[in-house]
Design a protein around this motif. Sequence first.
Motif, mmCIF file in Angstrom:
data_model
loop_
_atom_site.group_PDB
_atom_site.id
_atom_site.type_symbol
_atom_site.label_atom_id
_atom_site.label_comp_id
_atom_site.label_asym_id
_atom_site.label_seq_id
_atom_site.Cartn_x
_atom_site.Cartn_y
_atom_site.Cartn_z
ATOM 1 N N LYS A 144 3.392 6.453 -9.305
ATOM 2 C CA LYS A 144 2.251 5.685 -8.813
ATOM 3 C C LYS A 144 2.213 4.313 -9.494
ATOM 4 N N ALA A 159 -9.299 6.902 2.864
ATOM 5 C CA ALA A 159 -9.153 7.002 1.416
ATOM 6 C C ALA A 159 -9.162 8.488 1.059
ATOM 7 N N GLU A 170 -3.152 5.792 -1.741
ATOM 8 C CA GLU A 170 -4.283 4.889 -1.613
ATOM 9 C C GLU A 170 -4.986 5.223 -0.308
ATOM 10 N N GLU A 220 0.824 -1.208 0.000
ATOM 11 C CA GLU A 220 0.000 0.000 0.000
ATOM 12 C C GLU A 220 0.862 1.263 0.000
#
Length: 353
Positions: free
Chosen positions: A179, A219, A204, A32
């Motif tokens: 990314k 988020a 994220e 993540e």
Amino acid sequence: MAEVEITGLEKTYPGGARPAVRAVSATVADGELLVLLGPSGCGKTTLLRMIAGLETPDAGTIRIGGADITHLPPRERDLSMVFQSYAVFPHRTVARNIGFGLAMRKTARREIEAKVEWAAGLLRLEDLLDRYPAQLSGGQRQRVAVARAIVMEPDVLLMDEPLSNLDALLRLQFRAELKKLLADLGTTCVYVTHDQVEALSLGERVAVMDEGEIVQAGAPLEVYDAPASIFVGGFLGSPPMNFLEAVVDGGAIELEGQRIPAPPGWTAGPVLIGVRAETIIASGTEAADALRAAAEVVEPLGSATLVTALVGGQRLKVQVPADFTVAPGDRLWLRPRPDRLGRYDPRTGLALT
Ligand SMILES: Nc1ncnc2c1ncn2[C@@H]1O[C@H](COP(=O)(O)OP(=O)(O)OP(=O)(O)O)[C@@H](O)[C@H]1O
Ligand SMILES: [Mg+2]
């Protein structure tokens, strides 16, 4: 598995009046990308340096992949860090800068060459491999620093404002590339920025910090749409969220002597109304459930136009379509979308739910 788990991390620098980091807990899932966002001095670098092992926490634990690494020296943690000041070695070429960590690990020369080529390709540094840092632009040096971290293929990558020296266009391109790169590599990443657009587009999950604490995490759009406090709403988003003093009474919002319907369930009392510029529908003609306003400043952004409007004595930013005709001094009717209105406690600044 390289899940990063931080529990109750604290740090006060010697002689520091206040903790630089206090009671920070967070989990970054394997693979993540967590963005740490917050104003200058809020403790972002300190938190990152503790994860890297470059600062000793006063309290709390850091786990990577389940193992407690709180007291391991930096080189025994499987992570790489890109520093805010992108410290590259001035007397080594780009290639030797990128390959430095691998050479320290006594990797075979052939393998170093292949990996340096791979990382240089990813960061578009192929043509600069023989140059010295002094012969590079700030943005190129920054890319060398990123390549040097990525080439190690660490389980965990810590990045402290790695794009701060790129110009706007390069930053935009590089953001998207980074990314994709991190997603492809599956690297767990903690990424520090004070640029909220970068935070929204890259993360994220976003954790917003203020004065050493994580004040909200979630988020990106969740935090953007429902800030937990006026601090978060005012920090995340460009323009910041509007906050208007109002009173809820008898199913209506009273604002500067005008009344519009209150969303269902809103209880009576003084509130700060939180409303994003793009959730207000502006019109040049009067409407019953809209607030009467006057345009003060008109700023075309290309994709849309930003209008600073006055409702009585309160100012707010409204985003209108680029082809909406409006000039300073014009009368406007503003209808905030009821489903996008937030309520905040005027005393504490915290969201009311
Ligand atoms: N080595 C140090 N000794 C004493 N105080 C420090 C030290 N490093 C940082 N601080 C203080 O700790 C606080 C947090 O600093 P930190 O560098 O973590 O902030 P930051 O969020 O990274 O800020 P920026 O966005 O400006 O980089 C600040 O008040 C800072 O002055
Ligand atoms: Mg910093």
